[in-house]
Design a protein around this motif. Structure first.
Motif, PDB file in Angstrom:
ATOM      1  N   THR A  70      30.965 -22.184  18.977  1.00  0.00           N
ATOM      2  CA  THR A  70      30.236 -22.474  18.305  1.00  0.00           C
ATOM      3  C   THR A  70      30.198 -24.123  17.426  1.00  0.00           C
ATOM      4  O   THR A  70      29.625 -24.651  16.873  1.00  0.00           O
ATOM      5  CB  THR A  70      31.237 -21.966  17.101  1.00  0.00           C
ATOM      6  OG1 THR A  70      32.548 -22.703  17.320  1.00  0.00           O
ATOM      7  CG2 THR A  70      31.819 -20.851  17.184  1.00  0.00           C
ATOM      8  N   GLN A  78      13.266 -13.413  23.780  1.00  0.00           N
ATOM      9  CA  GLN A  78      14.536 -13.221  24.316  1.00  0.00           C
ATOM     10  C   GLN A  78      14.279 -13.880  25.692  1.00  0.00           C
ATOM     11  O   GLN A  78      13.141 -13.412  26.545  1.00  0.00           O
ATOM     12  CB  GLN A  78      15.155 -12.764  23.962  1.00  0.00           C
ATOM     13  CG  GLN A  78      15.513 -12.096  22.285  1.00  0.00           C
ATOM     14  CD  GLN A  78      16.159 -11.102  21.868  1.00  0.00           C
ATOM     15  OE1 GLN A  78      16.731 -10.822  23.036  1.00  0.00           O
ATOM     16  NE2 GLN A  78      17.020 -10.779  21.216  1.00  0.00           N
ATOM     17  N   LEU A  81      25.051 -19.721  18.727  1.00  0.00           N
ATOM     18  CA  LEU A  81      23.514 -19.613  18.368  1.00  0.00           C
ATOM     19  C   LEU A  81      22.720 -19.014  19.325  1.00  0.00           C
ATOM     20  O   LEU A  81      21.934 -17.745  18.912  1.00  0.00           O
ATOM     21  CB  LEU A  81      22.846 -20.830  17.658  1.00  0.00           C
ATOM     22  CG  LEU A  81      23.980 -21.274  16.210  1.00  0.00           C
ATOM     23  CD1 LEU A  81      23.327 -22.389  15.614  1.00  0.00           C
ATOM     24  CD2 LEU A  81      23.149 -19.806  15.380  1.00  0.00           C
ATOM     25  N   GLU A  82      22.999 -19.474  20.381  1.00  0.00           N
ATOM     26  CA  GLU A  82      22.174 -18.704  20.918  1.00  0.00           C
ATOM     27  C   GLU A  82      22.284 -17.558  21.989  1.00  0.00           C
ATOM     28  O   GLU A  82      21.287 -16.725  22.214  1.00  0.00           O
ATOM     29  CB  GLU A  82      21.433 -19.633  22.563  1.00  0.00           C
ATOM     30  CG  GLU A  82      21.442 -19.487  23.638  1.00  0.00           C
ATOM     31  CD  GLU A  82      19.289 -19.381  23.639  1.00  0.00           C
ATOM     32  OE1 GLU A  82      18.951 -20.507  23.151  1.00  0.00           O
ATOM     33  OE2 GLU A  82      18.740 -19.212  24.244  1.00  0.00           O
ATOM     34  N   SER A 100      24.427 -15.495  19.600  1.00  0.00           N
ATOM     35  CA  SER A 100      24.052 -14.086  19.568  1.00  0.00           C
ATOM     36  C   SER A 100      21.948 -13.684  19.110  1.00  0.00           C
ATOM     37  O   SER A 100      21.782 -12.563  18.746  1.00  0.00           O
ATOM     38  CB  SER A 100      24.121 -14.367  17.701  1.00  0.00           C
ATOM     39  OG  SER A 100      23.780 -15.505  17.250  1.00  0.00           O
ATOM     40  N   SER A 101      21.171 -14.496  19.020  1.00  0.00           N
ATOM     41  CA  SER A 101      20.113 -14.384  19.019  1.00  0.00           C
ATOM     42  C   SER A 101      19.493 -14.270  20.209  1.00  0.00           C
ATOM     43  O   SER A 101      17.909 -13.674  20.204  1.00  0.00           O
ATOM     44  CB  SER A 101      19.136 -15.334  18.293  1.00  0.00           C
ATOM     45  OG  SER A 101      20.187 -16.750  18.709  1.00  0.00           O
ATOM     46  N   ASN A 102      19.743 -13.998  21.851  1.00  0.00           N
ATOM     47  CA  ASN A 102      18.925 -14.265  23.089  1.00  0.00           C
ATOM     48  C   ASN A 102      20.047 -13.126  23.628  1.00  0.00           C
ATOM     49  O   ASN A 102      20.880 -13.847  24.842  1.00  0.00           O
ATOM     50  CB  ASN A 102      19.084 -15.038  23.206  1.00  0.00           C
ATOM     51  CG  ASN A 102      18.329 -15.588  24.640  1.00  0.00           C
ATOM     52  OD1 ASN A 102      17.850 -13.969  24.915  1.00  0.00           O
ATOM     53  ND2 ASN A 102      18.294 -16.381  25.373  1.00  0.00           N
ATOM     54  N   THR A 103      20.075 -11.805  23.253  1.00  0.00           N
ATOM     55  CA  THR A 103      20.638 -10.692  23.562  1.00  0.00           C
ATOM     56  C   THR A 103      20.975 -10.451  25.267  1.00  0.00           C
ATOM     57  O   THR A 103      21.462 -10.376  25.730  1.00  0.00           O
ATOM     58  CB  THR A 103      20.420  -9.487  22.632  1.00  0.00           C
ATOM     59  OG1 THR A 103      19.621  -8.881  23.411  1.00  0.00           O
ATOM     60  CG2 THR A 103      21.274  -9.670  21.882  1.00  0.00           C
TER      61      THR A 103
END
Lengths: 556, 1057
Positions: free
Chosen positions: A94, A168, A541-542, A544-547
């Protein structure tokens, strides 16, 4: 009656028939790409947006040298209260320094992708178009190099993002990313301006060649270990050397003020060429021989622009007097050099670099003036010296901004090209005369001698040229002596596969030293270092938004 | 609320008997020689006797109350008129004549059922309503000494949560109806002000005395007629119009004083010096650095005890003041059958309780309605307001939290300096300005120029044509023009003016024009017992916003006296002008059908086209339907007790389009921040400033509502309950993107939120007698929000609060499956006690404390942890407290909110008492971080509470020792219960006796005293639990450096003539 109603309804229908027109509004201020990409000027402005990210405070504005890679065997973060964070290798995915670094590099890549994809939109001179395309390709490659070298496998995006849906992207192997980088840069090599500019902020052919050498060296070392790339590194460094348009800076303005604090320099006639490089950077003077590529910084922020960086303010000689800060320049002094660095230089101070990169004095306010107090050259004082490569006293503009300065950051210096050449040459052919000569030139300047004349005091000792491996070890120290604090050390240690061991050893050295107990805290980062720190974690952050990124780097 | 019901009967009985008794005693005193005794019985229309009916002789003070058999006896003269009044019944007036016995039947008035409720594009009687609509009692609201109606709205209506960010005059107010639908976008309701639709009005432009009614539409059946913008509920405001009759002049004048509700206790000189010595025990300072506390305070033979006698400088006292509140408004209203008019004007001047802060309003309104013919009517309603707000926002610092106003106030040195008057000095000369950015808050307040001026013109006109009975065409045209100019100037005495930019200032204009045309056709038709009201229409709306400005740094001191006029003398700063516009076109239709006023059906449909979306998504369609069954009209249920009984059910879809005008497009621009310096020349980079989304469309909210309305004893008791469930899908979410896309956020229609709730309202007429009445109204609302989904695979959304530039830690988290905006951080566990350590003695005889191996760290290096340090719960048990131990530590949203209003009248006196509460919400009290030991800075004072910190002598304290704080983020230490009950308004009025008033040629004359924010019961330790300094759905209940809230006591007069 019904007639009236019909009339009303017809009126209503007439009003509404143009409904769709009514709803089709067009933006009037922040507008479409096509409206800017009209001519060469428009394209140059778009290119400025690509360059912009180099100066981002998460990259060269501050990030690399103040936070991300402050912890090496050269220096440590100068706050004993900093017990967490990347400054002391105690952080997690983080961490905002890592996350902002990642973010801003991808912003740069996105802007380059946008420019590349739309390069043919304006009607303009084709040759000039190719120059701009070349710079954009090169910068995209460079940003990917900054990513792949720090994060390993990364998502490789080569077209602009046009919609937030379905964007993604999984990681691409490091080898493939490096291949793309070299492809982009080599294409750029033949497109960008063939001759250097009068200033250092813009990419010309020798910039591309010098950076290709750096990329190849990184590929040749850990973890890719593609040793075939040493030859290519040597070839590209040689291209820069042979271009004839670059060279070591050997000129200087006499400046007696600081010599009094250096026991080995009696007069101001001594060679100040090394320090002049950094003085010029503060004075906004261009040294296009030595400084092949710089991040240009400018101003003090009062004009509303923020094209400054933290050199001199974040790291430099500590100065915190509020009254005199606008004229002298505020400095937090966030980095101190290690005793190990101090001791790598000639103990008698003949290597003039030592007393420039590490301060020999402190600044004190005495009434309304500033006085310099010499730091005695005692063993205890090899610890705790402020990193002093860039000094705000030379900044021309006043009032000086508290947190930032207009001092340029050198991404690529000619000295680095020489040392890269020597290293690569040695790896391929052993310690040849050409390799030795490259190193010796750098050293002669460092000692204040003419660079073209052999000199027993400065030149490489016989032991260092006895074998290829001895030569390599000498180069490793020489790079530290010459290039310390210029954002290169961590990646050098990693490619030599010495990062964890070196950091652990320097950390122990500092924290167990008996010479200066007050600086023991500086060993925290080194002792914290573990194998997982070889790569930064992919920011949460990446993740969590790029599975499509399933796993983080080893150990994270 | 049930308790109240139970108490009702015994209470009234006692009162009734008491009053009957009193009157029986008093009556003879008033008896006159020529009068005779009149007696009789009062019945209702079911021929049942009515006890408690007031019988009075008109024009006199004489009066009695009927007894339990409905009988009365009163003395009256032949020419006298007897007046029979009883709540819930129509008043009867009967001339005595020669009769000695008068029996009267009173007709039910059922007033609350005949009340007109304003709904979208029309009105209905409350009894015919199928949707959930609440009306605000303007009579009560206008008793509160407030500048704007939204200051008094909290607690008035069930399901309408009102939170103001702090006490700054004119600071933002959040009104949220039935919970937050949107996650990243605004949740404020749609306002319909005199028919004009607007999403973000400046409510300060309206004089509350001009408001005739406020109706709040809550369920989808009521709001769906506003389609794409109705999802957050609708507030319908109608201003007063002229009435037929002679001109009535109204004059209201209020003068009040305001004080801070609560002051924070800071350390006194003794505790301060003691703390300073603990913080920095160094005896002598390094040359060139600030003096140590010992050098400062313990010289010349002074000891610590000396400071027990030193009188402190009370900085909060110094910057706060008793502030005046003045409000005068004047209106004349009247008209003939053809022409009705209403003109009003007002001036409001509210000084803030902090120095140099003020809010002023000058406002005028003209309303004219003209019947050109019997069929053709036109009218105009126009309002102009000039607003001027002065004063800085204390929640905003210019360079991190240390420069926030209240940080300076609470943190400034309470010990007077021996050499200078600290209140006069720009900064404390004894401290190093490089380490301590705080400046004298008095000077900072007085010298900073921060003024916002707004000119707002609102003009609405209509034309109405009646084709035939029941068929009506209405066209309206409205324009709202808002010009706002904001100026900041930092002279050489302010910290900004002394900083890098030198003396600087800027002037920015934010303007908007909003145009609306609406055309509707209404057809009322009654066929037998069936009644139809049909509505159809189309509307067009357009809004344009633009802003620009001028700014300069490095203004020479020689031009300082010019203030903002000297901006031309400095170095210009680029301020980017912006402009954008949006349009909407809509078609709407609604049918209300009622059969015998017993079965009711409403259906509505609206199609909205909005320019804010790409053309294939312009249009959105919003249907709704509702059913009503008035079961009390059914023969089998008809009874005396139940005067009304209605079941309502509704379902509908509404929308939300609260995104920027062109957020669907990727736009390119050359912002100053994207420049690069080539060859020492700036070149502004052209970059994509946002990522467009060509699939952007409406956010849709589905709402199901079921309600019951009950009335008892002729509406003497009414009760309304509603349950609802709202599901919002395709959220217009400013979604977090993979950073590798080159963008951080973009608008996407993803995610889903659910709100469920229950609303109860009980209105009772507790006591009604001739001289004394007591009516009360209470409401309570429960709402539960739940985040159902986020963007592709995302499970949580973390939010930071920018109270300090350097803070990047998440303070809030919204997890899928849980409520929105939960507080997030470490669970605080007090302090490390001696028992947590192993001890050893080192060579120099010093005891060394080493944390026992089984005990987790607080994130700090194990060896550095000492007794008295802050301790957290190691959630995952790995022995180290770090980000993976973050957990939910609080909830910013209340479990329930409500209000309790009471109106009393006694003879000529009237009294309104209003309580308001919020229950179950937490507040992050960031001030305590700064002032209870964590935000360490040399010389900074702390709250008095920190005197109880851990010391070796006070080793049981859970408050960590000096320098014993360690955290990477927020913790439950700072989270407090923000529940409160507030005595919000008390207003006591006296109506001057009618005879006297008539003598003075007045119609009415009332004097009053009223108070606002009088008492607050709360466990919250900060200055006010109603606080929300960083207002957003994701970050509710954050308190940092808030403007203190004022308690107002006002006196005034209301005159009509």
């Amino acid at each position: 009656m019904m007639k009236k109603i019909y009339i009303v309804l017809i009126l209503a229908a007439m009003t509404t028939s143009s409904c769709e027109d009514y709803l089709n509004t067009e933006p009037t201020d922040k507008i479409a790409l096509e409206q800017y990409y009209t001519d060469e000027d428009g394209l140059n402005h778009a290119l400025a947006g690509v360059y912009d990210m180099l100066g981002s405070s998460s990259i060269y504005g501050n990030g690399i040298w103040k936070n991300l890679e402050v912890c090496t065997d050269e220096g440590y973060y100068a706050r004993n209260t900093q017990t967490t964070g990347i400054q002391v290798n105690n952080y997690d995915p983080t961490n905002s320094d890592v996350s902002n670094y990642w973010r801003d590099l991808y912003v740069g890549i996105e802007r380059a992708n946008d420019l590349i994809a739309n390069i043919n939109v304006p009607k303009m001179d084709e040759a000039k178009r190719q120059v701009i395309l070349g710079e954009a390709l090169f910068l995209r490659g460079y940003y990917y190099f900054m990513l792949v070298s720090r994060f390993g496998d990364v998502p490789l995006r080569l077209t602009p993002t046009t919609s937030p849906i379905g964007i993604q992207l999984a990681r691409t192997s490091s080898a493939a990313v490096y291949a793309q980088i070299l492809q982009d840069m080599k294409e750029a090599e033949n497109k960008v301006a063939a001759a250097k500019y009068e200033y250092t902020g813009r990419v010309s052919k020798t910039v591309v060649q010098g950076i290709i050498a750096r990329v190849c060296l990184q590929m040749a070392g850990y973890p890719l270990n593609d040793t075939s790339k040493y030859g290519e590194a040597s070839e590209y460094a040689k291209k820069v050397i042979d271009s004839g348009e670059r060279g070591l800076n050997v000129t200087f303005n006499s400046n007696p003020t600081f010599n009094t604090f250096n026991p080995t320099i009696a007069t101001n006639t001594a060679n100040n060429a090394y320090r002049q490089i950094f003085i010029s950077e503060a004075q906004d003077l261009y040294d296009t021989n030595e400084n092949i590529w710089e991040v240009e910084s400018k101003g003090n922020g009062t004009d509303g622009f923020n094209e400054m960086g933290g050199l001199g303010s974040q790291i430099g000689i500590t100065f915190t007097d509020a009254t005199l800060a606008p004229t002298i320049g505020y400095c937090y002094g966030f980095e101190k050099g290690t005793a190990r660095l101090f001791n790598k230089y000639d103990a008698t101070g003949k290597d003039l670099r030592r007393d420039w990169v590490l301060t020999t004095y402190t600044l004190k306010v005495n009434g309304t003036t500033v006085t310099r107090t010499a730091i005695p050259f005692t063993a205890g004082n090899t610890y705790g010296r402020d990193v002093a490569k860039w000094r705000r006293e030379y900044e021309a503009i006043t009032p000086k901004n508290k947190n930032n300065s207009g001092i340029n950051f050198p991404i690529l210096r000619y000295a680095d090209v020489l040392l890269m050449y020597a290293e690569a040459e040695n790896q391929v052919k052993g310690p040849t005369a050409a390799a030795q000569d490259a190193v010796n030139k750098v050293r002669r300047r460092a000692y204040g001698f003419p660079i073209g004349v052999a000199n027993a005091i400065s030149d490489m000792p016989a032991t260092a040229i006895a074998s290829s491996s001895a030569f390599q070890l000498f180069i490793e120290d020489e790079r530290m002596r010459e290039l310390c604090f210029e954002g290169l050390r961590r990646m050098d240690l990693i490619r030599w596969n010495k990062y964890v061991s070196t950091l652990n050893s320097v950390g122990n050295e500092i924290s167990t030293n008996t010479l200066n107990a007050g600086q023991k805290y500086g060993g925290l980062g080194g002792t914290n270092t573990a194998a997982r720190h070889l790569l930064f974690p992919i920011p949460s952050l990446e993740m969590s938004s790029n599975t499509l990124i399933k796993e983080n780097n080893p150990g994270w | 609320m049930k308790n109240l019901n139970l108490k009702y009967h015994p209470f009234t009985k006692v009162f009734k008997q008491l009053f009957v008794g009193i009157f029986l005693i008093i009556t003879p005193v008033f008896a006159q020689a020529q009068s005779k005794m009149v007696s009789g019985i009062v019945h209702n229309d079911q021929k049942e006797p009515l006890p408690g009916v007031t019988v009075s002789v008109k024009g006199t003070k004489e009066g009695v109350v009927t007894d339990f058999t409905g009988e009365f006896k009163i003395k009256a003269e032949v020419k006298d008129q007897l007046v029979f009044t009883y709540v819930g019944f129509e008043t009867a007036t009967i001339t005595v004549g020669d009769r000695s016995s008068i029996n009267v039947t009173l007709k039910s008035a059922t007033s609350s059922l005949d009340e007109i409720v304003v709904i979208g594009y029309g009105t209905v009687k409350r009894k015919d309503l199928t949707g959930s609509v609440s009306s605000v009692s303007m009579r009560d609201i206008n008793k509160a000494p407030i500048r704007s109606f939204d200051d008094a709205l909290a607690g008035r209506v069930a399901g309408v949560q009102v939170t103001s960010s702090d006490g700054r005059p004119g600071s933002g107010v959040d009104i949220v109806i039935r919970g937050n639908n949107s996650v990243t976008q605004a949740n404020s309701p749609l306002y319909v002000i005199d028919g004009f639709l607007i999403e973000d009005p400046n409510n300060n432009v309206i004089n509350p005395a001009d408001i005739e009614s406020i109706d709040i539409l809550k369920d989808a059946s009521a709001t769906a007629i506003y389609g794409a913008r109705g999802a957050n509920g609708v507030i319908v405001i109608q201003t007063k119009k002229g009435k037929e009759g002679k001109p009535v002049f109204t004059f209201n004048s209020t003068t009040g004083i305001q004080n801070s509700m609560k002051k924070m206790d800071v350390m006194d000189p003794y505790e301060y010096v003691k703390y300073q010595l603990e913080l920095n025990p160094t005896l002598t300072s390094t040359p060139g650095q600030s003096k140590t506390p010992t050098e400062l305070y313990l010289t010349n033979g002074k000891t610590l005890d000396y400071y027990k006698t030193v009188k402190p400088i009370d900085w909060e006292d110094e910057i706060t003041r008793t502030a005046l509140y003045k409000n005068n408004d004047f209106a004349v209203r009247g008209g003939t059958k053809k022409l009705k008019y209403s003109f009003s004007a007002s001036s409001t001047d509210q000084d803030g309780i902090l120095l140099n802060s003020e809010y002023k309003r000058y406002q005028g309104r003209a309303v004219i309605d003209y019947n050109i013919t019997d069929k053709l009517k036109i009218g105009i309603n126009t309002n102009y307001s000039h607003l001027k707000r002065t004063g800085i926002d204390p929640t905003k610092g210019n360079n991190g939290a240390t420069t926030n106003l209240m940080t300076s106030v609470w943190g400034y040195r309470p010990v007077p300096s021996e050499t200078v008057d600290l209140t006069e000095e720009y900064r404390d000369p004894d401290f190093d300005p490089a380490q301590d950015y705080r400046v004298n808050p008095i000077i900072s307040l007085q010298e900073t120029y921060d003024v916002n001026k707004t000119n707002n013109l609102n003009l609405n006109g209509y034309l109405e044509y009646q084709f035939m009975k029941g068929l009506k065409w209405r066209s309206t045209v409205g324009i709202t023009e808002n010009r706002s100019e904001s100026g900041q100037y930092y002279n050489s005495k302010t910290s900004q003016g002394k900083g890098n930019n030198g003396i600087n200032g800027k002037l920015t204009n934010n303007n908007s024009t909003n145009f609306l045309n609406e055309n509707t056709l209404t057809w009322d038709k009654t066929v037998g017992k069936s009644k139809f009201i049909t509505l159809g229409g189309f509307t067009l709306q357009r809004g344009v916003n633009w802003s620009n400005g001028v700014g300069a740094n490095q203004i020479p001191i020689s031009a300082e006296y010019l203030g903002l006029d000297g901006l031309d003398q400095g170095v210009p700063v680029r301020i980017d002008p912006l402009e954008s516009d949006w349009t909407m076109a809509s078609f709407l239709a609604r049918v209300n059908y009622s059969y015998n006023s017993k079965y009711m059906v409403t259906a509505s449909y609206r199609a909205d086209g909005s320019s804010k979306f790409p053309s294939e998504n312009h249009w959105g369609y919003f249907p709704s339907g509702a059913l009503g069954w008035k079961f009390s009209e059914e023969k089998f249920l008809k009874n005396k007790v139940l005067s009304e009984g209605k079941l309502r059910a509704s379902y509908g879809q509404t929308g939300n389009n609260r995104v920027g005008s062109f957020d669907y497009l990727t736009r390119y621009y050359n912002p100053i921040g994207s420049s690069y310096a080539f060859n020492n020349q700036y070149m502004e980079g052209v970059v994509a400033t946002n990522l467009g989304n060509s699939n952007l469309k409406w956010e849709t909210t589905e709402q199901v509502d079921a309600g019951i309305d009950l009335g008892f004893l002729n509406q003497r008791i009414t009760f309304t309950a509603d349950v609802y469930k709202k599901t919002t899908k395709d959220l217009l979410l400013n979604a977090q993107l993979p950073l590798s896309s080159g963008f951080t956020t973009a608008f996407k229609n993803v995610g889903s939120v659910e709100n469920k709730g229950l609303e109860l309202t009980l209105t009772t007429q507790n006591i009604v007698t001739k001289d004394f009445t007591w009516t009360s109204s209470a409401n309570i609302a429960f709402n539960k929000s739940k985040l159902l989904a986020l963007d592709e695979g995302q499970t949580a959304l973390e939010s930071t609060v920018q109270w300090d530039n350097n803070v990047t830690t998440s303070a809030y988290i919204s997890r899928v499956g849980q409520p929105l905006g939960q507080m997030y951080g470490y669970e605080w566990a007090g302090t490390y006690k001696y028992a947590d350590f192993d001890t050893s003695v080192n060579g120099s005889g010093v005891t060394i404390y080493t944390l026992k191996s089984g005990i987790a760290t607080n994130g700090n290096t194990r060896a550095n942890i000492q007794p008295g340090d802050i301790k957290y719960v190691d959630q995952n048990g790995d022995g180290v407290v770090n980000k993976s131990d973050y957990t939910t530590i609080g909830n910013g949203l209340p479990k329930n909110t409500g209000g309790f209003s009471n109106n009393f009248t006694y003879k000529n006196f009237d009294l309104n008492i209003f309580f308001q509460w919020s229950y179950g919400n937490d507040v992050i009290n960031m001030n305590r971080y700064q002032f209870e030991g964590a935000g360490v800075a040399n010389s900074k004072n702390q709250f008095a509470s920190y005197a109880d910190r851990w010391t070796p002598d006070n080793s049981n304290s859970d408050m960590f020792r000096v320098k014993g704080y360690f955290a990477g983020g927020y913790s439950s230490l700072l989270v407090e219960d923000g529940s409160y009950l507030r005595l919000k308004t008390v207003a006591l009025g006296y109506n001057v006796d009618q005879k006297l008033v008539n003598k003075w040629h007045l119609k009415t004359l009332r004097f009053f005293v009223s108070g606002q924010n009088l008492v607050t019961w709360t466990n919250y330790s900060g200055s006010d639990p109603e606080v929300n300094t960083y207002r957003s759905v994701l970050t509710p209940g954050f308190d940092f450096s808030a403007y203190p809230r004022a308690r107002t006591i006002a006196f005034g007069v209301n005159v009509t003539f």
